[in-house]
Design an enzyme around this catalytic site. Structure first.
Site, short mmCIF file in Angstrom:
data_model
loop_
_atom_site.label_atom_id
_atom_site.label_comp_id
_atom_site.label_asym_id
_atom_site.label_seq_id
_atom_site.Cartn_x
_atom_site.Cartn_y
_atom_site.Cartn_z
N LYS A 44 1.75 9.34 -5.51
CA LYS A 44 0.34 9.01 -5.27
C LYS A 44 -0.59 10.17 -5.62
CE LYS A 44 -2.70 7.67 -1.39
NZ LYS A 44 -2.75 7.08 -0.04
N HIS A 76 1.53 2.33 3.91
CA HIS A 76 0.64 3.49 4.05
C HIS A 76 0.82 4.02 5.47
CE1 HIS A 76 -3.15 5.69 4.39
NE2 HIS A 76 -3.45 5.45 3.12
N HIS A 128 -10.96 -2.15 1.52
CA HIS A 128 -11.22 -0.82 0.95
C HIS A 128 -12.11 -0.81 -0.29
CE1 HIS A 128 -9.37 3.49 1.12
NE2 HIS A 128 -10.63 3.43 1.50
N ASP A 172 0.84 -1.20 0.00
CA ASP A 172 0.00 0.00 0.00
C ASP A 172 0.89 1.26 0.00
OD1 ASP A 172 -1.96 1.87 0.34
OD2 ASP A 172 -3.04 0.72 1.86
N ASP A 173 0.81 2.03 -1.07
CA ASP A 173 1.61 3.26 -1.21
C ASP A 173 3.10 3.00 -1.34
OD1 ASP A 173 -0.79 4.56 -0.90
OD2 ASP A 173 -0.28 5.62 0.94
N LYS A 223 -5.93 -5.33 3.92
CA LYS A 223 -6.80 -4.17 3.68
C LYS A 223 -7.73 -4.43 2.49
CE LYS A 223 -6.25 0.61 2.11
NZ LYS A 223 -5.31 1.73 2.10
N ARG A 241 -7.70 -0.95 -6.26
CA ARG A 241 -8.05 -2.30 -5.78
C ARG A 241 -9.22 -2.88 -6.55
NH1 ARG A 241 -5.35 -2.66 -0.42
NH2 ARG A 241 -3.90 -0.95 -0.78
N CYS A 246 -6.15 4.43 -3.70
CA CYS A 246 -6.43 3.10 -3.18
C CYS A 246 -7.67 2.38 -3.71
CB CYS A 246 -6.53 3.26 -1.66
SG CYS A 246 -6.49 1.72 -0.85
N ASP A 293 -0.48 -0.72 -4.82
CA ASP A 293 -1.73 -0.11 -5.32
C ASP A 293 -1.53 1.23 -6.01
OD1 ASP A 293 -1.09 1.24 -2.98
OD2 ASP A 293 -3.16 1.46 -2.34
N ASN A 294 -0.49 1.97 -5.59
CA ASN A 294 -0.21 3.28 -6.20
C ASN A 294 1.13 3.76 -5.68
OD1 ASN A 294 -2.85 4.03 -4.08
ND2 ASN A 294 -0.82 4.84 -3.61
N SER A 323 -8.45 2.17 5.00
CA SER A 323 -7.06 2.54 5.26
C SER A 323 -6.75 2.63 6.74
CB SER A 323 -6.75 3.89 4.60
OG SER A 323 -6.84 3.76 3.21
#
Lengths: 473, 473
Positions: free
Chosen positions: A315, A242, A142, A43-44, A140, A87, A83, A294-295, A165
């Site tokens: 991001k 994240h 989301h 994540d991130d 996660k 996803r 996010c 994810d990003n 998140s």
């Protein structure tokens, strides 16, 4: 025939059969025993956050070995720069604008959002269920925190994780952003009232984030051991790196890169545990593991943010740093090792794993993903030659081969400038000009025309789904 | 004892000795057979220009394998951010300010410069000659083009290469800079009247740069084969990817990264030929190869410049992008594989190779290099904990452990700002804040004091050498 001759002939056959059984034959998927699939989703995490992708101080020996033994992709994209839409795209193989999982009102789902992934969407878990795969969602989600939107109502047999998140449900009073110039910072897990769910039930609140990465990895290891005699699919979506950042045990305070490095190195350690389990259970030869994110990095959080390496911005933006991700496919029996600098996307995973499992793609909808199995197995050219960069429901940029046209650019979080419309679009050769610095629109009107045609073709059959992110309670 | 028992005992001893002879024992340098050394030095290659250092589109499979089998260093520095002083430091193990090979008047030597490396300096070739090493200098010299300054008058047995940069002696009329936004550009080798030398004689003018990388690599391969029965030292200093860019044969037009990628991939191919030759001649187990570069990427040349990856700025500056280099040590019998994110410098090569060859360091002068042999052989912590960043004869910045203080900053080539003096200095944790974005001077006066002490200690015994770069004809 003398006995001795028979003895030598037998020994010869035996040694040949030993050689054959020890050598994996790439591309030999046995339809009666389809491969297992594991997606490990960070994540991130930025493009430049693994040692094998150029980070000087984060040590990721397990991911580096995975890259060395498998395929390291360097032009692989998430389908969105934040996010929730990213996803949704990964799990459905479709642009989030189709499912309604992207919005110009709110960029992601929040704890008071009303909706989630529409039931009409087919997740990769639902798809693989057609071939009898056992499946687990860990980490996660989301894609909607209300019961009907949770993983177990979207094809997964089980769920263990947080529904949105890890910085949501904030009940503390620390300005994390101000403190993040240096690590570590004193942030308590109790500052975030995020729930931890088992299937649809809250089992811990606030979730103990101090050891959450370790618990996710252990959950995946247990699932592998329990399901080693049937095909399985694990979607392990770490909620870190994240912010807020947490690491446990020996990892806390261990990395030269500070707390952010501790966190990534603990994720890397979990990857090592999973690959080790696959080897020990004899499943490695018939399993494909993919690691991606994810990003891009959430840059305003300074040393608590990752690095996009040589790529521009992070991001939230449609610059390369927002959507291109470090991506590794591993599978010693199936994936042919090498560096792949052709295009790929998280959306392609749906079509690729469906093909490998012998499941037809849905015919009643547009699937944006491409089937990468020939690239993975035989190192054939990637079938993907283009990428569309959406922000919310607006197409900001499009890539065709080496070239990327930005029709709109917009920074995020106070960085990288305000919204600007470009006509003609900005044009970059992103394979040569890797940091998107030199606009060559004036030199290549013909390429701009080709990209415009690509966009027109895309828009001609686009039906935007109803915005699922807009409504809040 | 029965004959059969003797037979089995013999067989047992034989198999043990086979195992022993096949397994290199790290750190077993045989003083009667000291290791061979090869330095492969690129020109203006950026920190982010190899796949293993995060480049998405330059494919460097040979250097990546070298990094996987050897040590990949991620905090390794050239001693200057431009050519001449960097090379002087590499070959003498000393800061160029001591030898006079740095200047505030001209940053490098030119075809009309009067001087060169003073005869009083001891080069690595002269040093290794004390232990009877055969030595070859191949490629770009740039430490003085007059006869007395050439490699064969500085300890090398032979020389094949160009005496200064490949863009000097310009006699064309193309504005390379304007054209370099996109590759390829039409530049002719005849636009540069650079001579190619064999020892001290010009054998070709202009040097045919179209295939010069290939010729340098072949020259190294020949030297290895000719000297396989004695200890040798090769200093292979490619004059590329410094502009103007040239590539030959199959490499021209082959890289996704454009002409710059073609050039780096041809250098990578040469590295592969050299390592293959070492394996085929049985020398690999007793040879150490190091690959690095003289300074960061020459950014104004756009797609004809490299990338510093996540590091700030490039050639000519004392930001990390100007002086930190991708650096790989390889030696299957001696170098313990792994990632080393501790500090090292090109200046350390002099002391390290001297130690490995059993030669004492000169006692009549200050040697700035550290002996890295214990790090290379046993992966022990690097003895280097600091780095001094000079621009000309002025100290602009200093690093101690994780922290770097900039007393002066100054961009170059119209990028990254004008000269600015900082008091207090800017302070960055360059291991955590890898792109030097977040000044934390206000939080750490005690670290600034430590770095100031380091600088004072250094200056207290500094005797600046007479400026060898200032005078031109």
């Amino acid at each position: 025939m003398a006995y001795s001759t028979i003895f030598w002939k037998l020994l010869y056959s035996l040694s040949i059969s030993m050689i054959v059984s020890q050598t994996p034959i790439h591309g030999q998927i046995d339809p009666s025993n389809p491969p297992n699939f594991i997606i490990i989703f960070a994540d991130d995490l930025g493009y430049g956050d693994l040692s094998s992708y150029g980070n000087p101080t984060i040590h990721t020996p397990n991911l580096d070995r995975m890259a060395h033994e498998g395929q390291k992709w360097t032009n692989f994209y998430a389908a969105a720069s934040v996010c929730t839409p990213s996803r949704a795209a990964l799990l459905t193989g479709r642009l989030p604008v189709r499912s309604g999982m992207s919005s110009n009102i709110h960029r992601v789902l929040f704890p008071d959002s009303k909706n989630g992934l529409p039931a009409s969407e087919i997740t990769l878990a639902e798809q693989l269920k057609k071939a009898g795969y056992a499946s687990a969602c860990i980490g996660k989600w989301h894609l909607g925190h209300k019961e009907q939107y949770l993983p177990t109502n979207n094809g997964f047999d089980s769920y263990f994780g947080i529904p949105y998140s890890n910085d949501m449900d904030f009940i503390g009073n620390t300005d994390y952003n101000k403190l993040a110039q240096e690590s570590p910072i004193a942030i308590k897990m109790e500052d975030y009232n995020v729930p931890l769910l088992q299937n649809t039930k809250i089992i811990e609140r606030p979730a103990n984030q101090n050891n959450i990465t370790q618990r996710y990895s252990e959950e995946a290891v247990s699932f592998i051991k329990e399901h080693k005699d049937e095909p399985f699919f694990i979607y392990l979506a770490h909620n870190l790196p994240h912010i807020p950042l947490f690491a446990s045990g020996n990892f806390l305070g261990s990395s030269k890169r500070g707390l952010y490095g501790d966190v990534v190195e603990e994720i890397d350690n979990g990857v090592g545990l999973i690959l080790k389990t696959l080897k020990e259970t004899g499943l490695a030869e018939n399993t494909i593991v993919v690691f991606t994110s994810d990003n891009g990095p959430w840059l305003p959080f300074k040393t608590h943010a990752g690095s996009a390496g040589p790529l521009k911005a992070g991001k939230g933006t449609t610059w390369e740093g927002g959507m291109r991700e470090p991506t590794i496919f591993w599978g010693p029996g199936l994936v042919k090792p090498g560096l792949v600098s052709e295009l790929g996307s998280t959306m392609d995973i749906f079509a690729t794993f469906s093909t490998m499992a012998g499941i037809e793609l849905p015919k009643d909808r547009i699937i944006d993903g491409k089937d990468l199995s020939e690239t993975l197995i035989h190192h054939k050219p990637s079938p993907r030659n283009s990428m569309l960069y959406y922000r919310g429901t607006e197409l900001y940029a499009a890539r065709l081969g080496d070239f990327k046209a930005h029709f709109i650019t917009e920074g995020e979080y106070g960085q990288f400038g305000e919204l600007e419309v470009h006509d003609p679009p900005l044009l970059y050769n992103v394979n040569q000009d890797i940091s998107e610095n030199f606009n060559i629109a004036g030199n290549h009107p013909e390429i701009i025309e080709q990209i415009k045609k690509l966009v027109e073709d895309h828009k001609s059959n686009l039906v935007k789904g109803k915005d699922q992110l807009a409504e809040r309670e």
